[in-house]
Design a protein around this motif. Structure first.
Motif, short mmCIF file in Angstrom:
data_model
loop_
_atom_site.label_atom_id
_atom_site.label_comp_id
_atom_site.label_asym_id
_atom_site.label_seq_id
_atom_site.Cartn_x
_atom_site.Cartn_y
_atom_site.Cartn_z
N SER A 1 0.83 -1.20 0.00
CA SER A 1 0.00 0.00 0.00
C SER A 1 0.86 1.25 0.00
O SER A 1 1.72 1.44 0.86
CB SER A 1 -0.92 -0.01 1.22
OG SER A 1 -1.69 1.17 1.24
N GLY A 2 0.66 2.12 -0.95
CA GLY A 2 1.36 3.39 -1.02
C GLY A 2 2.77 3.30 -1.58
O GLY A 2 3.43 4.33 -1.74
N GLN A 3 3.28 2.12 -1.86
CA GLN A 3 4.66 2.01 -2.30
C GLN A 3 4.90 2.63 -3.67
O GLN A 3 5.98 3.14 -3.93
CB GLN A 3 5.11 0.56 -2.30
CG GLN A 3 5.36 0.03 -0.92
CD GLN A 3 5.90 -1.40 -0.95
OE1 GLN A 3 6.01 -2.01 -2.00
NE2 GLN A 3 6.23 -1.91 0.21
N PHE A 4 3.91 2.61 -4.53
CA PHE A 4 4.08 3.20 -5.86
C PHE A 4 4.35 4.70 -5.74
O PHE A 4 5.30 5.22 -6.30
CB PHE A 4 2.86 2.93 -6.74
CG PHE A 4 2.91 3.68 -8.05
CD1 PHE A 4 3.80 3.29 -9.04
CD2 PHE A 4 2.10 4.77 -8.28
CE1 PHE A 4 3.88 3.98 -10.24
CE2 PHE A 4 2.16 5.46 -9.47
CZ PHE A 4 3.05 5.06 -10.45
N ARG A 5 3.50 5.39 -4.99
CA ARG A 5 3.69 6.84 -4.84
C ARG A 5 5.01 7.16 -4.15
O ARG A 5 5.72 8.06 -4.56
CB ARG A 5 2.52 7.43 -4.04
CG ARG A 5 1.23 7.54 -4.84
CD ARG A 5 0.16 8.24 -4.03
NE ARG A 5 -0.16 7.54 -2.80
CZ ARG A 5 -1.00 6.51 -2.71
NH1 ARG A 5 -1.59 6.06 -3.79
NH2 ARG A 5 -1.24 5.93 -1.55
#
Length: 179
Positions: free
Chosen positions: A142-146
């Motif tokens: 969760s949130g790793q892409f951003r």
């Protein structure tokens, strides 16, 4: 351009869902979209269709390398990554001349149909491979892409590598179409 735009989303899909399913859906959509090229001759429509097909291929290109560690295990990981990369590069090198030969021999429709056949054969192989393609638990990603994108954009070296790679791949796309 379609791959460049679609691969970040493809990576997210491969981390959120079972990777085997993401790969198989990507194959199915590619085959479906590309099948329209058998009858379409308008150059603008051909470019639009290939753009959509590239978007459909993006999850495949992001997810397949991510599935290798789950399938190969630690002791075979280097070998497996090498084989996958060799296969992808071999396809990039041999695909255009094979396509050109098929085009010259039997025409565009036959060449496109054979290309779709290769894509579907890859899908069958993926469906038959034993082992788990499963992604990590979605809470871990969760949130790793951003966060990852922000990190790359802050670092001048990584940003330059990303931009250089995008330019290189755009050039490769132009060459492949020209061939």
């Amino acid at each position: 351009v379609g791959l460049t735009l679609g691969e970040p989303l493809g990576g997210v899909l491969g981390d959120r869902f079972d990777r085997r399913h993401v790969l198989l859906w990507s194959v199915a959509v590619q085959a479906l979209v590309l099948s329209s090229l058998i009858v379409v001759v308008n150059p603008i429509a051909v470019v639009a269709i290939t753009f959509v097909a590239a978007l459909a291929a993006a999850p495949f290109n992001s997810t397949l390398p991510a599935a290798v560690p789950s399938l190969a295990g630690e002791s075979y990981l280097g070998w497996a990554n090498g084989v996958v990369n060799a296969g992808m590069n071999l396809g990039l090198v041999l695909g255009p001349p094979i396509g050109a030969a098929l085009l010259d021999w039997q025409g565009a429709g036959f060449g496109i149909a054979m290309g779709i056949g290769f894509i579907l054969a890859g899908g069958v192989a993926i469906a038959l491979i034993p082992g788990s393609f499963a992604a990590a638990d979605s809470d871990e990603t969760s949130g790793q892409f951003r966060e990852g994108l922000a990190w790359v954009m802050r670092d001048p070296v990584l940003r330059a590598v990303m931009v250089g790679w995008m330019v290189l791949m755009a050039g490769l796309g132009v060459v492949l179409v020209a061939e």
